[in-house]
Design an enzyme around this catalytic site. Structure first.
Site, mmCIF file in Angstrom:
data_model
loop_
_atom_site.group_PDB
_atom_site.id
_atom_site.type_symbol
_atom_site.label_atom_id
_atom_site.label_comp_id
_atom_site.label_asym_id
_atom_site.label_seq_id
_atom_site.Cartn_x
_atom_site.Cartn_y
_atom_site.Cartn_z
ATOM 1 N N CYS A 140 50.187 40.881 39.664
ATOM 2 C CA CYS A 140 50.477 39.401 40.469
ATOM 3 C C CYS A 140 51.209 39.821 41.572
ATOM 4 O O CYS A 140 52.296 40.400 41.827
ATOM 5 C CB CYS A 140 51.347 38.433 39.551
ATOM 6 S SG CYS A 140 52.019 37.161 40.427
ATOM 7 N N CYS A 198 48.770 32.213 45.367
ATOM 8 C CA CYS A 198 48.489 33.366 44.615
ATOM 9 C C CYS A 198 48.344 34.552 45.458
ATOM 10 O O CYS A 198 47.465 34.707 46.546
ATOM 11 C CB CYS A 198 46.989 33.250 43.883
ATOM 12 S SG CYS A 198 46.488 34.440 43.044
#
Length: 296
Positions: free
Chosen positions: A110, A235
Site C-alpha cells: 500500500c 490509492c
C-alpha cells in the site's frame, strides 16, 4: 459432630502444589489480559486514504485475528480506516511494514500506507528524515520533509500489459487502469467491482483505476480497491500505476506526473528505459490525525 480428616503432606509436596497454584494464577491472569488487552493506536491519512497504525515492536498484537482487524477498521463500531498497519522490528532495515486491508486480511503493498508509516516512524523517533523499511514486496526507501511530505520509493516495474481498452501492471499491488471521458459521473463501486470480480483477474482480483487526462502531465483518477471493496479517496499504488500506464501508452512524455485523487494531490516520478521503469517515487502528504487507546 463432624469429623475433620487431617491430611499430612511433606514439605516438598506442599511446595510443589503451591507452585502449581501460582502457575495456574499466572496463566489465568495472562488469559484475562489477552481478553482485555488495551492497545495504543494512531490514526494517519495520506490524501484521504486513512489507516490505523499500531507500534507492534513488542509483537503482542494478535495479527492472525482477521475478525479483530476488520472490527478495528470498521467506521461505525471500531476506529475506522481503509486498512491497518503494524510497525515491527526488522533485522535488515529500520522497521517492517505489515499491512492489512479493512476486511482483516493481510494484503499486498500500500503506497499511501507506506508513506503514512514513514511519518509514524518519524513521530515515534525511530528514524529522522530518511529510512529504509521492509514490506511485503521488498525493501523501500523513503524521506520525510519538515512539512510532512513523504517521498517513497516504489518497486521497479519491468512489464506493462497494454490492451485496447485498458492497461494492467503491478506496482506492489495489481492494477487495472482504464481511461474514461466523464470521470466525475462514473459509478466507481459498481463498475470497479464488475472488473475486479471478472474472469479477467480470477479469484485474486485487481484494483481498478478510472482515469481522465487533464493536461500533458496531469491526470485525475478514482480507484476501486480490493479488500476495501469500495472506492477510496486515494490509492498510492494506483496513482503510481496510472502514471506509468499513461507514459506507457503515450498519453504523456513527462517522467514526472501529477495525479489528482479524490482526497488531494500526489506526484509520481520515474526513469523509463525501453519500457522498464526504475527509480519510481510516490510523493505526497502523510498526516497524523489522532491517537487513542482501545480494548481488544
Amino acid at each position: 459432630m463432624s469429623k475433620i480428616k487431617k491430611v499430612l503432606v511433606s514439605k516438598k509436596e506442599f511446595n510443589a502444589r503451591l507452585t502449581m497454584i501460582n502457575f495456574s494464577l499466572i496463566v489465568c491472569t495472562f488469559v484475562v489480559m489477552q481478553l482485555n488487552m488495551e492497545i495504543n493506536f494512531y490514526k494517519y491519512e495520506g490524501t484521504g486514504n486513512d489507516f490505523v497504525m499500531i507500534d507492534n515492536r513488542n509483537e503482542i498484537f494478535p495479527k492472525d485475528n482477521i475478525k479483530l482487524i476488520a472490527h478495528l477498521c470498521d467506521r461505525r463500531f471500531g476506529i475506522g480506516g481503509d486498512g491497518l498497519i503494524l510497525l515491527e522490528n526488522d533485522a535488515n532495515s529500520d522497521f517492517k511494514m505489515v499491512y492489512f486491508n479493512s476486511d482483516g486480511n493481510q494484503s499486498t503493498m500500500c503506497g499511501n500506507g507506506g508513506r503514512c508509516l514513514m511519518a509514524f516512524a518519524n513521530k515515534l523517533q525511530i528514524i529522522d528524515k530518511s529510512a529504509s523499511f521492509m514490506a511485503i514486496d521488498g525493501l523501500h526507501y523513503a524521506t520525510i520533509s519538515e512539512n510532512g511530505i513523504v517521498s517513497l520509493q516504489m518497486k521497479n516495474v519491468d512489464s506493462v500489459a497494454n490492451s485496447i481498452d485498458y492497461v494492467f501492471l503491478d506496482t506492489g499491488s495489481p492494477h487495472h487502469v482504464q481511461l474514461v471521458s466523464d470521470l466525475i459521473h462514473i459509478n466507481v463501486k459498481e463498475n470497479g467491482a464488475a472488473i475486479r470480480y471478472s474472469e479477467l483477474y480470477g479469484n485474486s482480483g485487481a484494483n481498478v483505476n478510472f482515469v481522465e487526462q487533464i493536461n500533458s502531465d496531469t491526470f485525475s483518477i478514482r480507484t476501486y480497491e480490493r479488500g476495501v471493496e469500495d472506492e477510496t479517496l486515494s490509492c498510492g499504488t494506483g496513482a503510481t500505476a496510472v502514471a506509468i500506464a499513461m507514459k506507457s501508452i503515450g498519453k504523456t512524455t513527462s517522467n514526472a506526473i501529477k495525479i489528482n485523487v479524490e482526497g488531494g494531490k500526489l506526484e509520481v516520478s520515474f526513469d523509463n528505459n525501453d519500457g522498464k521503469f526504475t527509480n519510481v517515487f510516490l510523493k505526497g502528504p502523510a498526516t497524523f490525525v489522532f491517537e487513542g487507546k482501545i480494548n481488544i
